[in-house]
Design an enzyme around this catalytic site. Sequence first.
Site, PDB file in Angstrom:
ATOM      1  N   CYS A 146       0.798  -1.235   0.000  1.00  0.00           N
ATOM      2  CA  CYS A 146       0.000   0.000   0.000  1.00  0.00           C
ATOM      3  C   CYS A 146       0.825   1.277   0.000  1.00  0.00           C
ATOM      4  CB  CYS A 146      -0.881   0.049   1.245  1.00  0.00           C
ATOM      5  SG  CYS A 146      -2.070  -1.277   1.393  1.00  0.00           S
ATOM      6  N   GLU A1338      -6.406   5.495  -8.073  1.00  0.00           N
ATOM      7  CA  GLU A1338      -5.919   4.797  -9.258  1.00  0.00           C
ATOM      8  C   GLU A1338      -5.034   5.629 -10.194  1.00  0.00           C
ATOM      9  OE1 GLU A1338      -9.314   1.861 -10.606  1.00  0.00           O
ATOM     10  OE2 GLU A1338     -10.133   3.512  -9.435  1.00  0.00           O
TER      11      GLU A1338
HETATM   12  S1  FES Z   1      -0.299  -1.085   4.642  1.00  0.00           S
HETATM   13 FE1  FES Z   1       1.236  -2.431   3.993  1.00  0.00          FE
HETATM   14  S2  FES Z   1       0.154  -3.886   2.829  1.00  0.00           S
HETATM   15 FE2  FES Z   1      -1.346  -2.457   3.313  1.00  0.00          FE
END
Ligand code: FES
Length: 1439
Positions: A146, A1338
Amino acid sequence: MAAIVINGQEFGLEGVEPSTRLASFVRQTACDKSVRVACGSGLCGSCAVLATPPDGGEPRALNSCLTPVGSMAGWSVSTAAGLGCSARSHHPVQERVAAFHASQCGFCTPGFVVGLGAGLERAAAAGRQPAAAELAACIDGNLCRCTGFRPLMDVCKSLAGGADIEDLGLHSAYSPCSPEAPPPARPTSAGAARKGPLRLQAGGRTWLAPRSLQELLQACADAGTSDGGGDGGDGGGPVPRFVAGNTGSGLFPQLWPSDCPLVITLGGVEEMRTVTEAEGSLVVGAAVTIAELIATLEARVPGGSPTPGGAATDNGLANGGGTADAASVDDGTAASAAGGAAPTPPPPHPCAALAGLLARVAGAHVRAAGTVGGNLMLAREQGLESDVATGLLGWGASVVLLNTSSEAAAAAANNAAGGVHATNGKNGAAVGAPEVPLEDFLGDDGSPGAGRLLVAVRLPLPAEGAYYWTSKVAPAHSSVHATMNAAVGLRFASGSGGSAHGAAVADASVALGYYGANRWAVHRAAAAEAALMGRQLSPASLAAALKAVVADVAGAARPSAAAAMAQGLMLQALVPRLAGAAGGADDGGEGPLPPALRRLLRVPAPNQAPPVMRGRQEFEEAPEGAAPLGAPMEKDRVLLQTSGEAQYTGDVPLPAGAQHAAWVTASEACATVEGIDAAAALAAPGVVAFICAADLPEGRNSVAFPMGASEPLFASEQVEYHSQPLGLIVATSQEAAKRGAALVRVAYGPPPEPPVLSLAEARRRSSYYKMPPPIAPADQVEGDPEGALAAAPRAIRGRRVAVPANYHLYLETQSALALPDEGGAMKVWSAAQDIGMVQKAVATALGKRHHEVEAVCRRVGGAFGGKCTRNLPVAVAAALAAAKTGRAVRFVQDRQTDMRLMGGHCEALAEFDCGFTEEGEIQSLSLEVFLLLGAFPDVPLDGMNLASMITMAYSIPNLSLKVRLCRSNTAPTTFMRAPGDAQAALIMESVVEQVAAACGLDAALVRERNFAEPAESGGVVRLALKKEVPAADYTLPRLWARLKESAGYEARCAEVAAFNLSNPWVKRGLGMTHTRFDCGVPAKPAYVSLFTDGSVLVQAGGSEVGQGLTTKVKQAALSELSQLLPEARRPLPAELVRIADQTTNVLPAGNLTGGSTTSEAACHGVKQACGVLRERLAPFAADLGPEGTWGQLMAAVAKANGLSGCQKVPLTAVGYSAELEGGCDARYTVWGAACTEAEVNILTGERRLLRTDCVMDCGRSLNPAVDVGQVEGALAQGLGMVLSEERRMCAATGRLLTDSLWHYHAPTAAAMPRQLNVCLLPGSRLERSTLSAKAVGEPPLMLAASALSALQAAVRAGRAELAALGASSGGPSSGGASSNGGGGEDGSERLASGGCEGSDGDASLLQLPASVDHVMAALCGARGRDLAAAVRAAASDAR
Ligand code: FES
Ligand SMILES: Cc1cc2nc3c(=O)[nH]c(=O)nc-3n(C[C@H](O)[C@H](O)[C@H](O)COP(=O)(O)OP(=O)(O)OC[C@H]3O[C@@H](n4cnc5c(N)ncnc54)[C@H](O)[C@@H]3O)c2cc1C
Ligand code: FES
């Protein structure tokens, strides 16, 4: 009694199955869910625990997924929750991870916390302040999908000493951890110290943990195994299975010691755990870990290692972080070592060189557990792509082996009884241990080593003047297998000190590791050694060695590519010594070297760890009065994420008797199913039920997706793709379910027709989906592309751009929990992007009404589009199993199954003809794009989006586009971050790249020349294919100009050109590309409740998947409700608002999270609901006047409502964003641009990113810290797509070959640009949205195209260099490499199948992903390259 201590609490191990994974033990027995198993193979670090050995030695972070609990007796273990949690105080690491926005979905976060906690503890124990690079090395190998890693690196810097606090921007106030302020103590215990050889017994299996070699030998003798080996040799006893760190099972799961009758753990055997120096050698016990060997080697380097653990020096920081000037790009790189005016630096000390290679083995946690002996055994017996074996082979190592059959062991045990120190080679002989050269050990028949114990490895200490060099060519810096590795050890005839023109080479040990025809090969390079032996090191002997090494890799899977790489490695290996002996530039012995040759003697240094990443973030202040909306507020409940207390679907507590499930999957890609026999599975321990299509009533065996598409839950009569679910095993544990699933027998009949396994095959057989527009876009044409092509001054025809498929790699795999309720109702927890869809799918499958099914979701551990629909089969299957058994059923897909079942972004191929002017203005483009959707169409938005986005910002007067949706016998593809948009951008930017290459122009300039003109005033901007955007939305020209300036583009172009001129082997390039993303904002519901104590509960349509939805929603509620307070009392304290779990019992519809606009739409809804409440409460607020507090307000309302609580003022309101102006279906376009500088080593194809600058138009951000994180994370995912991620199928069976993280290479911190600057374009507004915000999830993904553009430029510079050297005019062997995408069933073949063909049309253009292989292919073309000839030519030039 043997015990393990977890977070200070002791757990007895008596009766516990010793092979139980520590991760399972912690989660189930210690009830601590902060340990998460995201890969199960040591490649993500999410399961890390901090473990202190029984002797109280140095704590280390270990992967608990690879650690059997049986080898942890006496250890004290801490989890992230043990380091700090809400019941106690939080650890400094946790506080900083939270404050620095370094946790998004949070699934990975406890692993990072543990890794950093371990680094701090070690530094504190040593009484010093850790360096940032040292801390970064502690989480080397931890995966986050993320964040893009930048905030995590900032955490490292903030904790370290000597960091430039300017670099930390907002967080510069944090002070480093120091010996004076060590991390808080964690609950531990001395543990249950061992009193004698430990014995654990359960389920008929015995685990022994001897403390000495004698005890070990005695145990072997007692086992009664004869020389014959086997499971019960002639001696009748079981063959003992040795377990050291057990990390081997991460790569070779069959090695997990679950069914072994007798296991002997090696970690406590004193002699095998030590390193001794004897008779000019280091004798390294086989159970010494790789981390310990690194530390030993570093300690022998005069001056020591700059940062312990082989981490990079902190040169990134020394430059003064955060500045955007070109000069600040870190130069402590291969390139700087290679280039500029600096000569090749002197070679490092041999011990430093070997330590540098070992620091690239696996990730930090594997190195902390994995042993030297275990690695060598894996190299010999399993074909591991071992760096250790190659490094030690080049060093001239030998191994000490013991026969452990009972007779031999008994004799040896007697010998050892006198206290012999058996790890000493000599004393090893005393217990009957022969010493064998490593090459013989590695090169024998590779038969299983049952009955053989590797006791120690002997490393002769380098003689004075000896030379050692080693390197690994790999897709990434660490946690990844080598593509090729090499080690060169040279000893010179005495007295010379090894002068290039002095003494001759007396001993050469050249080791090479590469993919052979069937498996990884590691051996001495006899031809290269012969070319060096007896000769002085000189240009002539260098050229001879380069020529000879070609024969040494003749057995490679791709001999031509291997020869090119081996030559590159040999050049890099020998030049530092040659250059060093020649004084760096001039030959002290025979006069100056020819200038042409001198230039070539600047090679990149190997194994350089990248410096700690840095970056600058720019955004506007929150507008006055809106706070906390618009402020960089900390993520909602982030501290719970850091301590691992945050609950995901797999963590929801189970009721008693709960069961688990596992798919039974197809082993064919296309076949009829003749029968399924589950009898053996049903008889297996723990298995409760088997469910397949036959159990479902007519019409219910289906998972229906939106847009009408549906697919069977279980294949019944026919299998459509490899790994398609055929049934489900339900069992009492996850392990039992998996074992049961493997026992189900499926009889297959012949396929109705051969499977379609590739895009090429789909086209050949016209295997296309016929779907209505816009799902299958109609052909589009504008102008007269054919006529314009014919008339264009320049044209390229028949060119192709291929975009490979990639995988979501959310860290939380698909998960569900079904809980049967009274009257046949069902509650289903699902990691879902749309709980409404879950509710409907489950109700349909069970034949229930919607109101009988409640779907629930709290948070999702990453989704990226993969949990819009592909979560449904898992949720439905869990519900069916729960309905059938009447018990709760948890179903969590393991990583391998998840990878096999998830199609990800669909593969795309574009063919095009393009006409343009000499200046690069595109006049005509005819494009035909093929998208491979897989066996079922799911939600095929890729075609629709691609058709709408293909033009990007370009205005091309004559353009035609055809899109074909191909059907294949592969897993269905689905939404994945920017579905279709990503392929469109990569295709279109590649077209422009090819036009620029044809014109010999800078690609950024060609882009500018083709951008649509801004509208003069107001009105619309016209893009190609009659696409129009409102002029006010067209912020691209502004942000492009800003980026050019802030990135210093013009000046850096000149610097890059100068760099390339003076560096022969390292080339740099700059690339600047843009992104466009069209958004639609859907209507979203919200439900807000006020409580009379002043607290607020909010539920909004949409899932928290890490994108910060709940944070923004909370900000919206706070900001809106604060309006009830006098200005001086605003805003409301954040802790008053809580975001509730999503449940269909409250908001049954409108929950889809996707398209990047959910957060803003949800904020609309919440504002609407809060607005209603405000109206109701306004009279009370007015009564209170300017001094009124929130508490008084709610007290007044409570009073008015009286005892019943709701007489006058309803305290709950529903909002719906459609009711806000423009809130429903509002459409707009988001723009962004990025500039990347990349570098390529043209000897080996290795590449790295030096710096990326992004400017994104996010309007006025709802939370700039969250949005910067989204930009960085999306860019990281895009970089994976562009640089390293690729799904490959077995061409014969359709099985996914890249079904583990060992073979599927997602970016880690080391793969990110060293400097990443993000700017949210100031002054951009979208007045009709909340606070004027725009979408961000995105669009930045497409900015990764800038890396591709930069690499293209670097590769072009490399080709020009090679051509000038004459190095590409002949080759070590002719013929290109094998095609991409083939490969057999076994691991070695799969890796050997990495693409290495030149691109169609123009070999100078990189194929995607731009892996090491593809870079080499683009550099060498199809003809290979002969560096020997180039060196010879350069050497003779000036003579
Ligand atoms: S915060 Fe690291 S994988 Fe989602
Ligand atoms: C995620 C991951 C990434 C990796 N990356 C790399 C890499 O980049 N480069 C690289 O070179 N390696 C890599 N490895 C391999 C790693 O180095 C080995 O897994 C590790 O060194 C094995 O040591 P161990 O103590 O865990 O062995 P174990 O797993 O305990 O044992 C492995 C095998 O060897 C046997 N064995 C172990 N010790 C002995 C002994 N003394 N005598 C006889 N038999 C023995 C065991 O019975 C077993 O069959 C990676 C591994 C993982 C899991
Ligand atoms: S789950 Fe253990 S390393 Fe990934």
